[in-house]
Design an enzyme around this catalytic site. Structure first.
Site, PDB file in Angstrom:
ATOM      1  N   LYS A   1       0.917  -1.229   0.006  1.00  0.00           N
ATOM      2  CA  LYS A   1      -0.051   0.008  -0.008  1.00  0.00           C
ATOM      3  C   LYS A   1       0.990   1.432   0.096  1.00  0.00           C
ATOM      4  O   LYS A   1       1.977   1.256   0.632  1.00  0.00           O
ATOM      5  CB  LYS A   1      -0.956   0.020   1.130  1.00  0.00           C
ATOM      6  CG  LYS A   1      -0.417   0.290   2.405  1.00  0.00           C
ATOM      7  CD  LYS A   1      -0.301   1.681   3.097  1.00  0.00           C
ATOM      8  CE  LYS A   1       0.445   1.454   4.539  1.00  0.00           C
ATOM      9  NZ  LYS A   1       1.225   3.007   4.963  1.00  0.00           N
TER      10      LYS A   1
ATOM     11  N   VAL B   1      10.964  -3.950   3.473  1.00  0.00           N
ATOM     12  CA  VAL B   1      10.622  -3.946   4.914  1.00  0.00           C
ATOM     13  C   VAL B   1      10.995  -2.732   5.769  1.00  0.00           C
ATOM     14  O   VAL B   1      12.058  -2.065   5.276  1.00  0.00           O
ATOM     15  CB  VAL B   1      11.449  -5.193   5.686  1.00  0.00           C
ATOM     16  CG1 VAL B   1      11.114  -5.238   7.205  1.00  0.00           C
ATOM     17  CG2 VAL B   1      11.034  -6.427   4.841  1.00  0.00           C
TER      18      VAL B   1
ATOM     19  N   ASP C   1      -3.172  -1.963   9.780  1.00  0.00           N
ATOM     20  CA  ASP C   1      -3.490  -1.879   8.560  1.00  0.00           C
ATOM     21  C   ASP C   1      -3.831  -3.048   7.722  1.00  0.00           C
ATOM     22  O   ASP C   1      -4.017  -3.021   6.545  1.00  0.00           O
ATOM     23  CB  ASP C   1      -2.008  -1.499   7.620  1.00  0.00           C
ATOM     24  CG  ASP C   1      -1.404  -0.080   8.213  1.00  0.00           C
ATOM     25  OD1 ASP C   1      -2.247   0.745   8.441  1.00  0.00           O
ATOM     26  OD2 ASP C   1      -0.297   0.003   7.752  1.00  0.00           O
TER      27      ASP C   1
HETATM   28  P1  ATP Z   1       3.680  -0.186   7.844  1.00  0.00           P
HETATM   29  O1  ATP Z   1       3.331   0.480   6.619  1.00  0.00           O
HETATM   30  O2  ATP Z   1       2.481  -1.288   8.236  1.00  0.00           O
HETATM   31  O3  ATP Z   1       4.192   0.597   8.980  1.00  0.00           O
HETATM   32  P2  ATP Z   1       6.305  -1.428   7.423  1.00  0.00           P
HETATM   33  O4  ATP Z   1       6.575  -1.296   5.839  1.00  0.00           O
HETATM   34  O5  ATP Z   1       6.938   0.052   8.022  1.00  0.00           O
HETATM   35  O6  ATP Z   1       4.675  -1.579   7.712  1.00  0.00           O
HETATM   36  P3  ATP Z   1       6.941  -3.981   7.764  1.00  0.00           P
HETATM   37  O7  ATP Z   1       7.802  -4.174   6.508  1.00  0.00           O
HETATM   38  O8  ATP Z   1       5.559  -4.554   7.634  1.00  0.00           O
HETATM   39  O9  ATP Z   1       6.881  -2.505   8.185  1.00  0.00           O
HETATM   40  O10 ATP Z   1       7.636  -4.725   8.699  1.00  0.00           O
HETATM   41  C1  ATP Z   1       8.180  -4.096   9.805  1.00  0.00           C
HETATM   42  C2  ATP Z   1       8.476  -5.170  10.910  1.00  0.00           C
HETATM   43  O11 ATP Z   1       7.519  -6.231  10.928  1.00  0.00           O
HETATM   44  C3  ATP Z   1       9.913  -5.758  10.919  1.00  0.00           C
HETATM   45  O12 ATP Z   1      10.501  -5.767  12.023  1.00  0.00           O
HETATM   46  C4  ATP Z   1       9.537  -7.434  10.545  1.00  0.00           C
HETATM   47  O13 ATP Z   1      10.360  -8.133  11.397  1.00  0.00           O
HETATM   48  C5  ATP Z   1       7.938  -7.560  11.289  1.00  0.00           C
HETATM   49  N1  ATP Z   1       7.158  -8.282  10.324  1.00  0.00           N
HETATM   50  C6  ATP Z   1       6.495  -9.545  10.796  1.00  0.00           C
HETATM   51  N2  ATP Z   1       5.815 -10.139   9.798  1.00  0.00           N
HETATM   52  C7  ATP Z   1       6.458  -9.683   8.728  1.00  0.00           C
HETATM   53  C8  ATP Z   1       6.341  -9.851   7.179  1.00  0.00           C
HETATM   54  N3  ATP Z   1       5.409 -11.074   6.980  1.00  0.00           N
HETATM   55  N4  ATP Z   1       6.883  -9.266   6.493  1.00  0.00           N
HETATM   56  C9  ATP Z   1       7.634  -8.453   6.777  1.00  0.00           C
HETATM   57  N5  ATP Z   1       7.891  -7.880   7.914  1.00  0.00           N
HETATM   58  C10 ATP Z   1       7.447  -8.404   9.047  1.00  0.00           C
END
Ligand code: ATP
Length: 289
Positions: A9, A95, A136
């Protein structure tokens, strides 16, 4: 083996309201699913064990993985704790980018398990599980273009995003969500995005009107990393984007390009070489469940 796509997203806007009595901030965001996705492979088992290995060794395979948490909650809800799932996630969504990578994996698992069920839950029941997995996740279950309020779980579907291309770029650093909220709380005043105007611009299917109103209040916090965010925005605008902002809590930044814009591949290649991650994508409309 069953497979499902987990779409990333982007935040077309992000606004923060008052801090609530439960300590959470009330949010007002316009979210958009895009074609950049992880792929979930899932095998149903009958041993009650749930695991999710991924292409990235540092992501936990146990319940700390949101995909595992989602499967566990699904089996609990349908009263089948005897069921298990062996999953493998091909990660493509960066990530810690503000692109809901983990949440979209969890949402894809919920859709997939429901599709496989002989007695599927209703969309409302599935969304109720999603809310308990993460803020989310409910959006990611249905995707498309939506206004997300509350902690992100109160959803109002909006008109589809007009046909365009997105270029997303993530620098090597991530920004911690609690740290960003703390910095935001220290701001004396802040500008609010024109959410109503954005909804109207979506109705008008006007990319220039949408881009003029795209706004993420987190970009206003005092943090030296926002310099890099601003730098990537400039690169996207110089490369022909109609508008560019940071998504969610960052650190990914995206630009919106008209369909007839020059080839974006060269820009993607240059941004990837300089910042570590860049990709092109298109909008994905709401998924029926
Ligand atoms: P958001 O936009 O919801 O804030 P983000 O992009 O900042 O998400 P993610 O990439 O979803 O963050 O992941 C951040 C943390 O979540 C990492 O520390 C990771 O270890 C943990 N995590 C748990 N499950 C997953 C997964 N399936 N894929 C990626 N990260 C994951």
């Amino acid at each position: 083996m069953h497979t499902e796509s987990a779409w990333a997203k982007l935040n077309i806007s992000l606004d923060i309201g008052e801090k609530r009595s439960d300590g959470f901030h009330s949010m007002k965001m316009i979210m958009q699913s895009i074609s950049l996705c992880d792929t979930i492979e899932l095998e149903l088992t009958e041993d009650g064990k749930i695991t999710a290995d991924t292409t990235l060794p540092y992501i936990p395979a146990d319940e700390r993985n949101l995909a595992v948490k989602a499967a566990k909650k699904y089996f609990e809800t349908i009263d089948r704790k005897d069921l298990g799932a062996k999953m493998y996630i091909h990660k493509r969504i960066p990530v810690g980018a503000g692109m809901a990578g983990g949440s979209s994996d969890a949402a894809a698992v919920l859709r997939l398990l429901n599709r496989l069920s002989p007695d599927p839950l209703s969309a409302a029941e599935l969304l109720a599980i999603a809310e308990t997995v993460g803020s989310d996740v409910a959006f990611c279950v249905q995707g498309g273009t939506a206004l997300a309020e509350g902690r992100g779980e109160i959803l109002t579907p909006l008109c589809d995003f007009p046909s365009c291309r997105f270029v997303v770029c993530k620098p090597k650093f991530s920004i911690s969500t609690p740290e960003l909220f703390n910095s935001f709380d220290r701001l004396k005043t802040h500008v609010h995005p024109d959410t109503a105007g954005l909804i109207e611009a979506l109705k008008n299917q006007s990319i220039p009107e949408i881009c003029r109103r795209m706004y993420n209040v987190f970009e206003d916090v005092e943090d030296r990393r926002m310099k890099t965010v601003a730098e990537i925005k400039s690169r996207l605008m110089d490369g022909g984007a109609v508008g560019a902002i940071m998504t969610g809590t960052g650190s990914a930044v995206f630009g919106v390009f008209k369909d007839d814009a020059m080839d974006v591949d060269a820009l993607v290649k240059a941004l990837k070489a300089e910042y570590g991650f860049a990709a092109a994508a298109v909008p994905v409309n709401q998924i029926s469940i």
